[in-house]
Design a protein around this motif. Structure first.
Motif, PDB file in Angstrom:
ATOM      1  N   CYS A 197     -13.920 -31.909 -33.662  1.00  0.00           N
ATOM      2  CA  CYS A 197     -14.183 -31.183 -34.915  1.00  0.00           C
ATOM      3  C   CYS A 197     -15.619 -31.418 -35.388  1.00  0.00           C
ATOM      4  CB  CYS A 197     -13.198 -31.609 -36.007  1.00  0.00           C
ATOM      5  SG  CYS A 197     -11.797 -30.487 -36.200  1.00  0.00           S
ATOM      6  N   ALA A 198     -16.120 -32.604 -35.135  1.00  0.00           N
ATOM      7  CA  ALA A 198     -17.471 -32.930 -35.598  1.00  0.00           C
ATOM      8  C   ALA A 198     -18.521 -32.061 -34.925  1.00  0.00           C
ATOM      9  CB  ALA A 198     -17.770 -34.404 -35.332  1.00  0.00           C
ATOM     10  N   THR A 199     -18.212 -31.497 -33.768  1.00  0.00           N
ATOM     11  CA  THR A 199     -19.178 -30.669 -33.042  1.00  0.00           C
ATOM     12  C   THR A 199     -19.088 -29.190 -33.433  1.00  0.00           C
ATOM     13  OG1 THR A 199     -17.690 -30.177 -31.183  1.00  0.00           O
ATOM     14  CG2 THR A 199     -18.936 -32.247 -31.091  1.00  0.00           C
ATOM     15  N   LEU A 200     -18.094 -28.829 -34.224  1.00  0.00           N
ATOM     16  CA  LEU A 200     -17.891 -27.424 -34.598  1.00  0.00           C
ATOM     17  C   LEU A 200     -18.695 -27.081 -35.842  1.00  0.00           C
ATOM     18  CD1 LEU A 200     -14.002 -27.153 -34.196  1.00  0.00           C
ATOM     19  CD2 LEU A 200     -15.763 -26.607 -32.500  1.00  0.00           C
ATOM     20  N   ASP A 201     -19.173 -25.828 -35.915  1.00  0.00           N
ATOM     21  CA  ASP A 201     -19.811 -25.405 -37.163  1.00  0.00           C
ATOM     22  C   ASP A 201     -18.737 -25.225 -38.232  1.00  0.00           C
ATOM     23  OD1 ASP A 201     -18.655 -22.760 -37.012  1.00  0.00           O
ATOM     24  OD2 ASP A 201     -20.253 -22.179 -35.651  1.00  0.00           O
ATOM     25  N   GLU A 202     -19.162 -25.019 -39.472  1.00  0.00           N
ATOM     26  CA  GLU A 202     -18.227 -25.006 -40.591  1.00  0.00           C
ATOM     27  C   GLU A 202     -17.155 -23.927 -40.432  1.00  0.00           C
ATOM     28  OE1 GLU A 202     -18.383 -25.136 -45.508  1.00  0.00           O
ATOM     29  OE2 GLU A 202     -20.072 -24.326 -44.371  1.00  0.00           O
ATOM     30  N   GLY A 203     -17.564 -22.756 -39.976  1.00  0.00           N
ATOM     31  CA  GLY A 203     -16.612 -21.666 -39.828  1.00  0.00           C
ATOM     32  C   GLY A 203     -15.567 -21.932 -38.769  1.00  0.00           C
ATOM     33  N   ARG A 204     -15.979 -22.444 -37.612  1.00  0.00           N
ATOM     34  CA  ARG A 204     -15.029 -22.724 -36.537  1.00  0.00           C
ATOM     35  C   ARG A 204     -14.135 -23.899 -36.902  1.00  0.00           C
ATOM     36  NH1 ARG A 204     -18.251 -23.648 -31.265  1.00  0.00           N
ATOM     37  NH2 ARG A 204     -16.164 -23.644 -30.329  1.00  0.00           N
TER      38      ARG A 204
END
Length: 411
Positions: free
Chosen positions: A372-379
């Protein structure tokens, strides 16, 4: 996409009962990922079976239709609703010479994308996702069957046929108008992102109507809703049989029951009413649709898709009765004070969960919080929405109890 079906498609078992405008497995546009055929089942039967064996389908057992489970064992859940829709869809398909297996598959899958707590959960999650494309349960159904289910070694999702995916996406009709613009219900928000994303992989003809099988499944949904919500509302004591006389269509049926069975006790009278509602609506759809189809004279299923209007439809009279029943049920059932309180509490549960997981993604189980830490806010928000949407009512409450000091009882 494969070319349009041939005008003289290969014959297959059951063709002597199947109309020229029905979907045929022999001319299916296939699956996104090619697979060997089955020796015992045709492609639409395999779609139906994959849906039934999916985790998302099993979870419908504990997802709210109108009432939460504590109200009693006799009230509908999303699972029992889906089974009732499938029975009606098969009846319509059989009468109209359509493919029953495809109609059944669409009926069984149409609510896979629903959140816990019914439309209340969907509305709350849509609000939470307003900055990230919103939340739409039909789009979530597509996301489940093309991505989130992980049962097979060779692909994500269920790898359903093009015809099944088309019918699920177009459950409420075309998504684009003839000029390629979003139809009214998507005019402000745009087409849901999950559908737009999948469209780049496989064109689902978003500007056309769906097959007659899909149209039958959609109307079966309306018929089942009306009948079982009357049944559940009476069983719950939210209104009485006498109050239903405010709907002229229902008043006529009640007069018929009284004439045939004077003084019938309430449970039997309720069942007599419910089965008459289903019968009259089904018979109307069959007769009216036969007339519409005869007028159109479609040579194949693509002629149904390009007809410009549904060919499986209520007559004007039954459409008016459908509207009148819904107009009665909204204030007397869906907005009943008992239900309104539960709806408010359920919405708070969904919002609380979304806010907590947004702040602390690692509060989700490992397979959901991983990377989750690697995902942008939307994803990341979409990942959280996927997790919450997949919850049953009870699991959502259990997660809330785990994370918060106070959780509503939803009573």
């Amino acid at each position: 996409m494969a070319p349009a079906p041939d005008q003289s498609p290969p014959r297959e078992p059951g063709d002597r009962w199947r109309a020229a405008y029905a979907c045929r497995t022999a001319t299916s546009r296939g699956r996104l990922v090619e697979e060997p055929g089955s020796a015992t089942r045709n492609p639409f039967q395999r779609d139906r079976d994959r849906i039934i064996h999916s985790a998302a389908f099993r979870r419908l057992k504990h997802k709210t239709q109108v009432f939460v489970a504590h109200e009693g064992d006799h009230f509908r859940t999303r699972l029992t609703h889906s089974i009732e829709v499938a029975q009606i869809a098969r009846a319509l398909a059989r009468a109209l010479g359509l493919d029953e297996d495809l109609a059944e598959a669409l009926a069984l899958a149409h609510d896979l994308g629903h959140t816990p707590f019914g439309h209340t959960g969907e509305d709350a999650l849509d609000e939470c996702m307003k900055d990230f494309g919103g939340f739409d349960h039909n789009a979530q159904t597509l996301r489940i069957v093309t991505r989130l289910e992980r049962r097979y070694a060779g692909f994500d999702g269920l790898n359903l046929t093009w015809e099944t995916l088309e019918g699920l996406v177009k459950h409420n009709g075309p998504l684009l108008d003839a000029q390629g613009r979003p139809v009214a219900r998507y005019a402000k928000t745009g087409i849901p992102a999950a559908i737009v994303e999948y469209q780049t992989k496989q064109d689902l003809w978003l500007d056309s109507h769906a097959s007659a099988e899909a149209q039958a499944a959609a109307l079966a949904d309306d018929i089942a809703y009306n009948a079982h919500d009357i049944d559940d509302g009476l069983r719950a004591g939210m209104f009485e049989l006498s109050e239903l006389r405010a709907v002229p269509f229902l008043a006529g049926l009640l007069d018929e029951i009284e004439a045939l069975h004077p003084g019938l006790e309430k449970p039997r009278a309720t069942n007599e009413l419910v089965r008459r509602v289903i019968t009259r609506f089904v018979e109307d759809v069959i007769g009216n649709s036969e007339a519409l189809i005869a007028k159109l004279g479609p040579a194949d299923v693509d002629a149904i898709r390009r007809a410009g209007a549904p060919v499986v439809a209520f007559s004007d009279g039954i459409a008016a009765a459908d509207k009148a029943i819904k107009n009665f049920l909204y204030p007397n059932m869906y907005r009943h004070p008992r239900i309104r309180l539960i709806r408010q509490q359920a919405a708070d549960v969904v919002r609380d969960l979304f806010e907590r997981f947004s702040a602390v993604p690692e509060a989700m189980p490992g397979e959901w919080s991983a990377d989750c830490a690697t995902l942008d806010e939307g994803r990341r928000a979409r990942r959280i929405a996927d997790y919450i949407a997949g919850m049953t009512d009870w699991y959502a409450l259990d997660e809330h109890r785990r994370l918060f000091d106070a959780t509503p009882s939803l009573r």
